[in-house]
Design a protein around this motif. Structure first.
Motif, PDB file in Angstrom:
ATOM      1  N   GLY A 107       0.717  -1.359   0.154  1.00 26.84           N
ATOM      2  CA  GLY A 107       0.015   0.049  -0.083  1.00 26.84           C
ATOM      3  C   GLY A 107       0.800   1.335  -0.176  1.00 26.84           C
ATOM      4  O   GLY A 107       2.108   1.338  -0.421  1.00 26.84           O
ATOM      5  N   SER A 108       0.116   2.389   0.382  1.00 32.29           N
ATOM      6  CA  SER A 108       0.856   3.681   0.397  1.00 32.29           C
ATOM      7  C   SER A 108       0.964   4.235   1.856  1.00 32.29           C
ATOM      8  O   SER A 108       0.025   3.769   2.696  1.00 32.29           O
ATOM      9  CB  SER A 108       0.287   4.753  -0.619  1.00 32.29           C
ATOM     10  N   THR A 109       1.924   4.866   2.422  1.00 35.93           N
ATOM     11  CA  THR A 109       1.936   5.337   3.788  1.00 35.93           C
ATOM     12  C   THR A 109       2.964   6.512   3.849  1.00 35.93           C
ATOM     13  O   THR A 109       3.666   6.891   2.836  1.00 35.93           O
ATOM     14  CB  THR A 109       2.597   4.078   4.583  1.00 35.93           C
ATOM     15  N   ASN A 110       2.804   7.130   4.833  1.00 43.03           N
ATOM     16  CA  ASN A 110       3.631   8.295   5.208  1.00 43.03           C
ATOM     17  C   ASN A 110       4.417   7.982   6.183  1.00 43.03           C
ATOM     18  O   ASN A 110       4.109   7.131   7.402  1.00 43.03           O
ATOM     19  CB  ASN A 110       2.688   9.703   5.934  1.00 43.03           C
ATOM     20  N   LEU A 111       5.751   7.927   5.949  1.00 41.54           N
ATOM     21  CA  LEU A 111       6.804   7.733   7.078  1.00 41.54           C
ATOM     22  C   LEU A 111       7.588   8.619   7.498  1.00 41.54           C
ATOM     23  O   LEU A 111       8.097   9.586   6.915  1.00 41.54           O
ATOM     24  CB  LEU A 111       7.905   6.759   6.226  1.00 41.54           C
ATOM     25  N   ILE A 112       7.581   8.881   8.830  1.00 41.28           N
ATOM     26  CA  ILE A 112       7.958  10.043   9.521  1.00 41.28           C
ATOM     27  C   ILE A 112       9.113   9.403  10.576  1.00 41.28           C
ATOM     28  O   ILE A 112       8.699   8.674  11.672  1.00 41.28           O
ATOM     29  CB  ILE A 112       6.896  10.821  10.338  1.00 41.28           C
ATOM     30  N   GLU A 113      10.288  10.046  10.494  1.00 48.09           N
ATOM     31  CA  GLU A 113      11.424   9.707  11.383  1.00 48.09           C
ATOM     32  C   GLU A 113      11.204  10.559  12.902  1.00 48.09           C
ATOM     33  O   GLU A 113      11.040  11.545  12.486  1.00 48.09           O
ATOM     34  CB  GLU A 113      12.668   9.626  10.619  1.00 48.09           C
ATOM     35  N   GLY A 114      11.573   9.798  13.794  1.00 49.12           N
ATOM     36  CA  GLY A 114      11.741  10.444  15.234  1.00 49.12           C
ATOM     37  C   GLY A 114      12.599   9.607  16.340  1.00 49.12           C
ATOM     38  O   GLY A 114      13.155   8.775  16.025  1.00 49.12           O
ATOM     39  N   ARG A 115      12.284  10.141  17.367  1.00 48.80           N
ATOM     40  CA  ARG A 115      12.811   9.468  18.541  1.00 48.80           C
ATOM     41  C   ARG A 115      11.817   9.584  19.670  1.00 48.80           C
ATOM     42  O   ARG A 115      10.960  10.561  19.639  1.00 48.80           O
ATOM     43  CB  ARG A 115      14.319   9.961  18.978  1.00 48.80           C
ATOM     44  N   ILE A 116      11.955   8.467  20.573  1.00 56.15           N
ATOM     45  CA  ILE A 116      11.083   8.418  21.663  1.00 56.15           C
ATOM     46  C   ILE A 116      11.450   9.454  22.706  1.00 56.15           C
ATOM     47  O   ILE A 116      12.390   9.684  23.070  1.00 56.15           O
ATOM     48  CB  ILE A 116      11.294   7.037  22.310  1.00 56.15           C
ATOM     49  N   ALA A 117      10.306   9.995  23.049  1.00 56.37           N
ATOM     50  CA  ALA A 117      10.286  11.192  23.730  1.00 56.37           C
ATOM     51  C   ALA A 117       9.940  10.928  25.205  1.00 56.37           C
ATOM     52  O   ALA A 117      10.467  11.270  26.455  1.00 56.37           O
ATOM     53  CB  ALA A 117       9.564  12.597  23.309  1.00 56.37           C
ATOM     54  N   SER A 118       8.864   9.921  25.174  1.00 53.92           N
ATOM     55  CA  SER A 118       8.361   9.505  26.640  1.00 53.92           C
ATOM     56  C   SER A 118       7.551   8.182  26.239  1.00 53.92           C
ATOM     57  O   SER A 118       7.126   7.914  25.235  1.00 53.92           O
ATOM     58  CB  SER A 118       7.601  10.729  27.461  1.00 53.92           C
ATOM     59  N   GLN A 119       6.975   7.512  27.353  1.00 52.19           N
ATOM     60  CA  GLN A 119       6.416   6.430  27.217  1.00 52.19           C
ATOM     61  C   GLN A 119       5.324   6.450  28.232  1.00 52.19           C
ATOM     62  O   GLN A 119       5.527   6.428  29.586  1.00 52.19           O
ATOM     63  CB  GLN A 119       6.835   5.202  27.080  1.00 52.19           C
ATOM     64  N   ASN A 120       4.048   5.848  28.144  1.00 54.40           N
ATOM     65  CA  ASN A 120       3.065   5.722  29.112  1.00 54.40           C
ATOM     66  C   ASN A 120       2.557   4.169  29.022  1.00 54.40           C
ATOM     67  O   ASN A 120       1.694   3.918  28.242  1.00 54.40           O
ATOM     68  CB  ASN A 120       1.705   6.704  28.870  1.00 54.40           C
ATOM     69  N   GLU A 121       3.156   3.310  29.793  1.00 61.43           N
ATOM     70  CA  GLU A 121       3.067   2.004  29.803  1.00 61.43           C
ATOM     71  C   GLU A 121       1.824   1.502  30.045  1.00 61.43           C
ATOM     72  O   GLU A 121       1.178   0.582  29.511  1.00 61.43           O
ATOM     73  CB  GLU A 121       4.072   1.167  30.729  1.00 61.43           C
ATOM     74  N   GLU A 122       1.292   2.372  31.180  1.00 66.10           N
ATOM     75  CA  GLU A 122      -0.288   1.960  31.486  1.00 66.10           C
ATOM     76  C   GLU A 122      -1.036   2.086  30.266  1.00 66.10           C
ATOM     77  O   GLU A 122      -2.359   1.591  30.388  1.00 66.10           O
ATOM     78  CB  GLU A 122      -0.467   2.815  32.746  1.00 66.10           C
ATOM     79  N   ALA A 123      -0.890   3.160  29.545  1.00 71.71           N
ATOM     80  CA  ALA A 123      -2.113   3.815  28.376  1.00 71.71           C
ATOM     81  C   ALA A 123      -1.754   2.979  27.295  1.00 71.71           C
ATOM     82  O   ALA A 123      -2.388   2.884  26.201  1.00 71.71           O
ATOM     83  CB  ALA A 123      -2.014   5.121  28.268  1.00 71.71           C
ATOM     84  N   GLY A 124      -0.336   2.528  27.309  1.00 69.38           N
ATOM     85  CA  GLY A 124       0.107   1.469  26.087  1.00 69.38           C
ATOM     86  C   GLY A 124       0.505   2.614  24.935  1.00 69.38           C
ATOM     87  O   GLY A 124       0.185   2.210  23.674  1.00 69.38           O
TER      88      GLY A 124
END
Length: 382
Positions: free
Chosen positions: A255-272
């Motif tokens: 298919g077709s997609t938008n690919l946007i590069e970045g880096r993890i800033a934070s994570q909420n494991e409880e909210a997933g």
């Protein structure tokens, strides 16, 4: 709470059943040509009655793997088992396998009936059984009245069905199809896809289909293996590959997609969820991702164009970007917009036409607000 006795239980696919045994097992198959790996330690399990597709671009190794299954190419190492029997050392004519080539390879001087009967006569089957099988195959491919014709008196779709009938006449345990619809025009190819699926379901033979056409593979296959540079990138159902790509290559290829590069800033494991800072957007993207990722980990966000909503005013959403329309493509059922943000990122957006209209809804240089949910953003490694 009582269960509904009229409700049918959801069938379990064989690949989801831990007790199911693979019908075709490919184990650590490797084939090199000089320093190039055509197949690089490929392992794959395919189950009885599947219509399985090997999907990839030119040079991905899919055709080499198919020819190894047929016995036309000998691997450097690895094994192939069909129904529990190792066939790795068997020549092509001793394998319970038949192959249908892209060219169909029909004998021009023989009639349709003679083409279908050729392999059966080679196996010295009784004449009565040959006639019975040929008649059955002609009925199966809906050509009972065309048995006396020569291949040059048939359309491309009819020749394709004769080739299929000839391949199935010997009742192989496994049928290999190498780009079987490549010679047909688009309309006929779409029609023939469903014919092939219906025939496969009726005969119950396991099919392995090689194609570079992702739409063909997604339409026909129960599962697909996406190949790249001799290796398998991912094996899943069509929906699984599209909605949950495992790698950047799969996300781009299907298919077709938008690919946007970045880096993890934070994570909420409880909210997933994770927050991913993307330089090209100069903003953070919120995405669903349950697995723990350290802050600073480089990732790529994949967002399908049809998952992005378009607004003329700022919306309330998990993710919002604003930009101007720089390109428009009107395709009848949908319009494609390329929207460029102030930071220079270009996002592809797809708008489905649910009402009759002769023009795209938006125009060049229009300012649009784009939004998408965290669930629509797929986090890919790297």
């Amino acid at each position: 709470m009582m269960s509904n006795p009229l409700r049918r239980p959801t069938p379990v696919a064989p690949w989801q059943d831990p007790a199911a045994q693979p019908f075709l097992r490919i184990q650590n198959v490797t084939k090199t040509y000089g320093k190039v790996y055509a197949c690089d330690d490929v392992s794959l399990d395919i189950y009885q009655g599947e219509l399985f597709a090997l999907l990839g671009g030119s040079g991905s190794g899919k055709s080499t793997l198919l020819r190894i299954l047929a016995g036309l190419v000998k691997p450097d190492r690895g094994s192939i088992l069909i129904d529990g029997v190792d066939i790795s050392a068997l020549p092509p004519y001793e394998r319970p396998v038949n192959m249908m080539f892209q060219s169909y390879a029909l004998f021009p001087h023989m009639t349709v009936e003679q083409n279908i009967a050729f392999g059966l006569k080679q196996d010295r089957l009784p004449a009565a059984e040959v006639r019975e099988r040929v008649a059955h195959m002609l009925e199966l491919v809906k050509m009972p009245d065309l048995g006396k014709r020569k291949p040059d008196q048939l359309s491309g779709g009819q020749r394709q069905r004769v080739a299929l009938a000839r391949s199935l006449a010997k009742q192989p345990k496994l049928l290999l199809l190498d780009e079987p619809l490549g010679a047909l025009d688009r309309k006929l190819r779409e029609h023939t896809q469903f014919e092939l699926m219906n025939i496969q379901e009726r005969v119950g033979t396991t099919f392995v289909l090689v194609t570079h056409d992702q739409e063909e593979a997604m339409t026909m296959a129960s599962r697909l293996a996406v190949m790249n540079a001799g290796m398998i990138e991912q094996v899943s159902t069509p929906a699984g590959l599209y909605e949950y790509p495992a790698t950047r290559f799969v996300a781009e290829f299907i298919g077709s997609t938008n690919l946007i590069e970045g880096r993890i800033a934070s994570q909420n494991e409880e909210a997933g969820t994770v927050q991913v800072y993307c330089d090209v957007l100069d903003a953070e993207i919120q995405a669903r991702h349950a697995d723990p990722l350290p802050v600073g980990t480089p990732v790529t966000i994949s967002v399908r164009p049809e998952k992005i909503d378009v607004h003329e005013a700022p919306p309330q959403a998990d993710n919002v970007a604003v930009g101007q329309v720089v390109e428009i493509a009107y395709l009848g059922d949908v319009s494609i917009y390329q929207v460029k943000t102030a930071s220079g990122a270009v996002l592809r957006v797809q708008e489905t036409h649910v009402e009759r209209s002769s023009e795209p809804h938006y125009d060049w240089d229009d300012t649009l607000y784009l939004s998408w949910s965290a669930a629509s953003a797929v986090v890919l490694a790297g």
